[in-house]
Every structure is written in C-alpha cells, then in structure tokens.
Design an enzyme around this catalytic site. Structure first.
Site, mmCIF file in Angstrom:
data_model
loop_
_atom_site.group_PDB
_atom_site.id
_atom_site.type_symbol
_atom_site.label_atom_id
_atom_site.label_comp_id
_atom_site.label_asym_id
_atom_site.label_seq_id
_atom_site.Cartn_x
_atom_site.Cartn_y
_atom_site.Cartn_z
ATOM 1 N N SER A 82 0.852 -1.187 0.000
ATOM 2 C CA SER A 82 0.000 0.000 0.000
ATOM 3 C C SER A 82 0.886 1.234 0.000
ATOM 4 O O SER A 82 2.064 1.174 0.374
ATOM 5 C CB SER A 82 -0.886 0.015 1.245
ATOM 6 O OG SER A 82 -1.492 1.275 1.442
ATOM 7 N N TYR A 97 -2.428 0.240 10.323
ATOM 8 C CA TYR A 97 -2.404 -0.135 8.911
ATOM 9 C C TYR A 97 -1.009 0.078 8.330
ATOM 10 O O TYR A 97 -0.485 -0.787 7.605
ATOM 11 C CB TYR A 97 -3.436 0.693 8.147
ATOM 12 C CG TYR A 97 -3.652 0.265 6.713
ATOM 13 C CD1 TYR A 97 -4.316 -0.922 6.424
ATOM 14 C CD2 TYR A 97 -3.203 1.044 5.651
ATOM 15 C CE1 TYR A 97 -4.528 -1.324 5.109
ATOM 16 C CE2 TYR A 97 -3.413 0.651 4.336
ATOM 17 C CZ TYR A 97 -4.073 -0.532 4.071
ATOM 18 O OH TYR A 97 -4.273 -0.925 2.773
#
Length: 294
Positions: free
Chosen positions: A187, A200
C-alpha cells in the site's frame, strides 16, 4: 524517428485525418484518466494458460478483479476469503463467463486454514505457479494512543501474518516444482507514516519486509514482489471514506493523478508482476499510486 513516423502539423491539418485518428486513438489508450475495463471473455491461449494461481482475499475489490483477470487469461484459479456467500457468488459469475475457478473459504489469520488453502490448490490442480497474497482489512482511523489493542492485533494478523503464512506454505511447493511467483499486497501506507492509520501502516511496512526478504528465493527460480496502490474504488475504501466524511471527488483533488483508481487496472499490474514479462522484477515493490510516491 523517421519523417513517416513523425507527421508535420501541416500534414495533420490538411489531409492527414487517418494519421491524426491513429494518434488520437493511441493517446486515448495511454490516457491515465481512463482505466482499463474488466475482461469479458476467456482467452484459452492467454498469458496464464496452463498456470495455476491462488488468490487470498479474492471475493471483492482488487482480489475479485484479479481472480477474474487471471481466469480470463486462461489461468486456473483457486481463491479464498472469509465471507462464504460472497465468494460463492464471485465463483459462479466467473464460471458463467467461462473461467476455471474454485472457491475455498479461508481466514488468513489462521495458519492452519492458509495451509489448507494451499493444499486445496495443489490437490485440485497439481501445482501452484502464482500466489497473490491480497487478503487485508482497513480499521477505523485513529491516533496511536486511541487504537484498541485488539484492533492492532487483528490488523497485523490479517495484513502481515496472512502474507507470511501464504509465503510459508507456498514456497516449499514452488521449490519442489522448480519455479513460482508470489505477489504481495502492500500500500502507499507502506511508504508513509500517516498519523491516523499507524496500525495499517505497520502491517503494510511488514509486507515490504517480507517481500524484500523473499528476493533470495531467486536462486530457487521463485520471484517475490509486492504492489502498492493508493486509493482504489473498493468496498473497503468506500466504508473508510464514509466513516471519515470524505468523498471520492474531494479526495481526488489531492492526488497526482486526480482520480480514484479502479480495481481492474490494479489487476492488470498484478498480472504483469506474475507474468513471464516481469522476470527482472524481484524483491521490490511496484508503485501503483499514479505518481503519489514520486
């Protein structure tokens, strides 16, 4: 470039309509504002004909788009995720389009289920050529001091441990057969320290570490890469934006490529990394942020 390949402005304005049309079509095809469409028919002689692919988190978003893309390119695909009803729906839709897919309900937080998933792939098709570790979650944004410990643990179990388990059980299979490719879902958060998504961020930084460690497998004819999207039009992104009171249109203005990315164009990037065209790509992360990391 020759004159034939570089028409003058006068040629384009006075009788070069065919050339102009060709150039316009080429420009349209390369336009970063027009993502690719999902494939609609199986190509039995496609890029992955005869290849066996396993995909975790394959029942929605980027995962479902990638399962479909692999199948449309002639691949034999086993995919898993937690939600059984949705997985069976995706399986039925792709089979109806002619794709060779098999659904296996799998929770990547449990190593025994990931091992079963890999075994189901080899039991069904006899080998495992490509593993796409895609399963992941995105928790409610919060500052570090406000993140619940159980939420942090669940994030790491799903996004980081799940990738580790997939690699752990797929690598021996690939070593035994003499080749393989692993693509991990990272990501933009693997490259940034966004203050309200520390859990995250941490999980995706771990994915990069696992990917880089996997580079050593080149001696066993196994490649390991990862891909880092920015904001992609998925149910997970929609849920996150709704919680934060954000809109696609409003956020797009902050991106170098001013739009939300599409799952199908992410799938194309993943298929490239998994293909024989990407033999020089190993132990590295593929920037699919539209220039946000530039």
């Amino acid at each position: 470039m020759s004159d034939d390949m570089n028409p003058s402005r006068r040629t384009l304005l006075t009788g070069g309509a065919a050339v102009a049309a060709t150039m316009a079509a080429s420009a349209a095809a390369a336009n970063s504002m027009d993502p690719v469409e999902a494939p609609s028919a199986v190509n039995p002689d496609g890029r992955f004909a005869g290849k066996v692919i396993a995909v975790t988190g394959g029942n929605s978003g980027i995962g479902a788009a990638t399962v479909r893309a692999f199948a449309m390119e002639g691949g034999q695909v086993v995919f898993g995720a937690r939600r059984d009803e949705l997985g069976r729906q995706v399986e039925a839709e792709i089979r109806e389009a002619g794709g060779d897919v098999t659904w296996v309900q799998t929770d990547v937080r449990d190593p025994a289920q990931v091992e079963r998933f890999v075994n189901a792939t080899t039991d069904t098709y006899g080998r495992l050529d490509v593993l796409f570790n895609n399963a992941g979650i995105f928790m409610t944004p919060a500052l570090i001091e406000d993140i619940a410990i159980e939420n942090f643990d669940d994030m790491m179990l799903t996004n980081a441990n799940g990738v580790f388990y997939g690699m752990k059980y797929a690598i021996p299979v690939m070593k035994a057969q003499g080749n393989g490719v692993i693509v991990n879902m990272a990501s933009v958060a693997a490259h940034r320290g966004f203050p309200n998504t520390a859990h995250y961020n941490a999980s995706k930084h771990a994915v990069l570490g696992l990917t880089r460690a996997g580079a050593q497998l080149a001696k066993d004819n196994i490649r390991v890469t990862s891909i880092s999207p920015l904001a992609v039009d998925t149910p997970m992104l929609e849920e996150s934006f709704e919680f934060q009171g954000l809109t696609y249109e409003g956020m797009a203005d902050f991106f170098v490529t001013p739009r939300i990315m599409d799952p199908n164009e992410m799938a194309e990037g993943i298929l490239f990394l998994a293909s024989d065209a990407a033999t020089a790509f190993n132990g590295m992360d593929f920037d699919a942020t539209g220039g946000q990391l530039a």
